[in-house]
Scaffold this motif. Structure first.
Motif, PDB file in Angstrom:
ATOM      1  N   TYR A   1       4.543  12.172   3.137  1.00  0.00           N
ATOM      2  CA  TYR A   1       4.214  10.935   3.987  1.00  0.00           C
ATOM      3  C   TYR A   1       4.358   9.698   3.407  1.00  0.00           C
ATOM      4  O   TYR A   1       5.018   8.796   3.784  1.00  0.00           O
ATOM      5  N   ALA A   2       4.104   9.594   2.034  1.00  0.00           N
ATOM      6  CA  ALA A   2       4.153   8.202   1.095  1.00  0.00           C
ATOM      7  C   ALA A   2       5.687   8.114   1.126  1.00  0.00           C
ATOM      8  O   ALA A   2       6.088   7.027   1.376  1.00  0.00           O
TER       9      ALA A   2
ATOM     10  N   ALA B   1       0.790  -1.060   0.146  1.00  0.00           N
ATOM     11  CA  ALA B   1       0.040  -0.141   0.054  1.00  0.00           C
ATOM     12  C   ALA B   1       0.921   1.310  -0.094  1.00  0.00           C
ATOM     13  O   ALA B   1       0.537   2.224  -0.811  1.00  0.00           O
ATOM     14  N   GLU B   2       2.083   1.428   0.742  1.00  0.00           N
ATOM     15  CA  GLU B   2       2.895   2.371   0.560  1.00  0.00           C
ATOM     16  C   GLU B   2       3.302   2.960  -0.692  1.00  0.00           C
ATOM     17  O   GLU B   2       3.624   3.928  -1.041  1.00  0.00           O
ATOM     18  N   ARG B   3       3.473   1.811  -1.291  1.00  0.00           N
ATOM     19  CA  ARG B   3       4.079   2.013  -2.982  1.00  0.00           C
ATOM     20  C   ARG B   3       3.142   2.575  -3.454  1.00  0.00           C
ATOM     21  O   ARG B   3       3.366   3.616  -4.525  1.00  0.00           O
ATOM     22  N   MET B   4       1.941   2.185  -3.397  1.00  0.00           N
ATOM     23  CA  MET B   4       0.837   2.521  -4.479  1.00  0.00           C
ATOM     24  C   MET B   4       0.737   4.129  -4.014  1.00  0.00           C
ATOM     25  O   MET B   4       0.384   4.863  -4.944  1.00  0.00           O
ATOM     26  N   LEU B   5       0.530   4.239  -2.601  1.00  0.00           N
ATOM     27  CA  LEU B   5       0.404   5.624  -2.251  1.00  0.00           C
ATOM     28  C   LEU B   5       1.010   6.917  -2.936  1.00  0.00           C
ATOM     29  O   LEU B   5       0.852   7.819  -3.180  1.00  0.00           O
ATOM     30  N   LEU B   6       2.454   6.293  -2.900  1.00  0.00           N
ATOM     31  CA  LEU B   6       3.429   7.238  -3.599  1.00  0.00           C
ATOM     32  C   LEU B   6       3.286   7.476  -4.745  1.00  0.00           C
ATOM     33  O   LEU B   6       3.234   8.559  -5.487  1.00  0.00           O
ATOM     34  N   TYR B   7       3.067   6.456  -5.635  1.00  0.00           N
ATOM     35  CA  TYR B   7       2.816   6.591  -7.102  1.00  0.00           C
ATOM     36  C   TYR B   7       1.511   7.561  -7.269  1.00  0.00           C
ATOM     37  O   TYR B   7       1.346   8.385  -7.989  1.00  0.00           O
ATOM     38  N   CYS B   8       0.499   7.461  -6.580  1.00  0.00           N
ATOM     39  CA  CYS B   8      -0.746   8.319  -6.697  1.00  0.00           C
ATOM     40  C   CYS B   8      -0.539   9.695  -6.255  1.00  0.00           C
ATOM     41  O   CYS B   8      -0.996  10.625  -6.825  1.00  0.00           O
ATOM     42  N   ALA B   9       0.319   9.834  -5.171  1.00  0.00           N
ATOM     43  CA  ALA B   9       0.709  11.060  -4.635  1.00  0.00           C
ATOM     44  C   ALA B   9       1.277  11.924  -5.866  1.00  0.00           C
ATOM     45  O   ALA B   9       1.288  13.185  -5.897  1.00  0.00           O
TER      46      ALA B   9
END
Length: 392
Positions: free
Chosen positions: A385-386, A282-290
């Motif tokens: 944060y991500a 989830a952390e990686r997905m959040l980074l890409y989306c941010a």
């Protein structure tokens, strides 16, 4: 040995389905505000800044009621929290019927906001408990997909009703009266069902109070990121119709249809996010989306015509997984009792919707594009944060 890749356990399927229906309800209630702004501006002849009091009043209810809601749910359980929230929600919606002034409508919206706070404070952490810890983000994203469904149906149906071009009745109390009756009926259903209170074997004996929760630095950073996301997401939704009509790109009715399309994309994004996060962290997905949201905001602010509009709509896809993902990541190191306290703090973050007050002021005193600096800053905090989570 339990399968850690499962979305939920068989024994929790019914509670999971019931709680997920609530996500649709508060998505519908919050999205109505996105068309209500423009409606009140035209009907009551008020400015964008003045109409932003709709968001301020509703999300003030979240801020003031979040901690009491957390205390109530910790003391009386998830089911009673849901029933009480639905009751407040329904009564607030019905209060639109006798209301005939802007102040009266704001009072009704405050009551609705208080009710929604109980629902979200109960439902979000509860869903993270209904299965393996490893799939909590995926599970919450799936439930939040129905939140997106409620959002696009609200802007499509209520927007079509309020912005109709045939000169028919556009009394705002009609959709709220229908919603109020439906919500109270659902509250009655929840008084008859059982939602199991969940405790984990690995839960520690740590205290579940707010002070203990605030000692967790990763939770505090998650709290700040969620507040920043709410500032960005709610402000964009609230400003969308004003933006595309203020630039002369489309009519109010067309604008409500386009924002409905954007919210469909938002819903699809959450569904896809739930599926993808069963395969990547989830952390990686959040980074890409941010990263995607920051790029979209920059393109929107550049006044590139159709490309700016496409970037604004694409932002809905990029931001779709943010709320449930940040929420689940923020509470992942907490035990079941602490999550109830943490949820009350996290559910204060919709006060970020008051950021639309600043967007409205900028829109009234500059040009339609400058106000997007507010969500840009919000998404930048989420990106930070991500990035930190991925380095942990």
């Amino acid at each position: 040995m339990a399968d850690k890749s499962k979305l939920t356990d068989k024994r929790y399927v019914v509670p999971f389905v019931l709680i997920t229906t609530l996500f649709f309800l508060w998505g519908f209630a919050r999205a109505i505000l996105d068309v209500l702004n423009k409606h009140f501006q035209d009907e009551l002849h008020i400015s964008i800044t003045q109409s932003s009091l709709i968001q301020v009043t509703t999300y003030l209810g979240y801020f003031l009621m979040a901690i009491p809601a957390g205390i109530f749910i910790s003391s009386y359980g998830y089911r009673r929290g849901v029933v009480f929230g639905l009751t407040l929600f329904g009564l607030g919606a019905l209060a639109f019927i006798p209301g005939n002034t802007f102040v009266a409508f704001l009072g009704a919206l405050f009551v609705i906001g208080c009710g929604l706070t109980f629902l979200e404070t109960a439902a979000n952490p509860y869903v993270t408990e209904l299965g393996p810890k490893e799939t909590a983000s995926s599970r919450l994203n799936l439930s939040q997909t129905f939140n997106g469904m409620g959002c696009f149906m609200a802007t499509l149906l209520v927007g079509g009703f309020l912005f109709r071009e045939d000169g028919g009745n556009t009394d705002v109390s009609i959709p709220y009266a229908i919603m109020g009756v439906l919500v109270l009926l659902i509250a009655l259903v929840f008084t008859k069902v059982e939602l199991p209170e969940i405790t984990r074997e690995e839960d520690t004996e740590t205290k579940g109070g707010l002070r203990e929760v605030l000692k967790n630095k990763w939770f505090v950073f998650g709290l700040l990121a969620l507040l920043s996301y709410e500032v960005a997401e709610i402000s964009i939704n609230s400003y969308f119709v004003n933006f595309v009509t203020g630039t002369g790109w489309m009519s109010k009715l067309d604008a409500s249809r386009v924002v409905s399309l954007a919210l469909v994309i938002f819903m699809v994004g959450r569904f896809l996010g739930s599926w993808i996060m069963r395969r990547i962290k989830a952390e990686r997905m959040l980074l890409y989306c941010a990263i995607g949201t920051v790029v979209c905001m920059l393109l929107t602010m550049m006044n590139l015509g159709t490309l700016s509009l496409i970037a604004l709509i694409a932002n809905y896809l990029c931001e779709a997984i943010m709320f449930p993902t940040i929420f689940s990541l923020a509470v992942q190191d907490l035990d079941s009792q602490q999550k109830k306290s943490a949820a009350s703090l996290l559910m204060m973050t919709p006060i970020g919707g008051c950021g639309f007050l600043l967007m409205g002021y900028l829109a009234d005193h500059t040009n339609p594009f400058i106000p997007f600096i507010i969500p840009l800053i919000g998404y930048a905090v989420v990106l930070a944060y991500a990035a930190r989570l991925n380095k942990r």
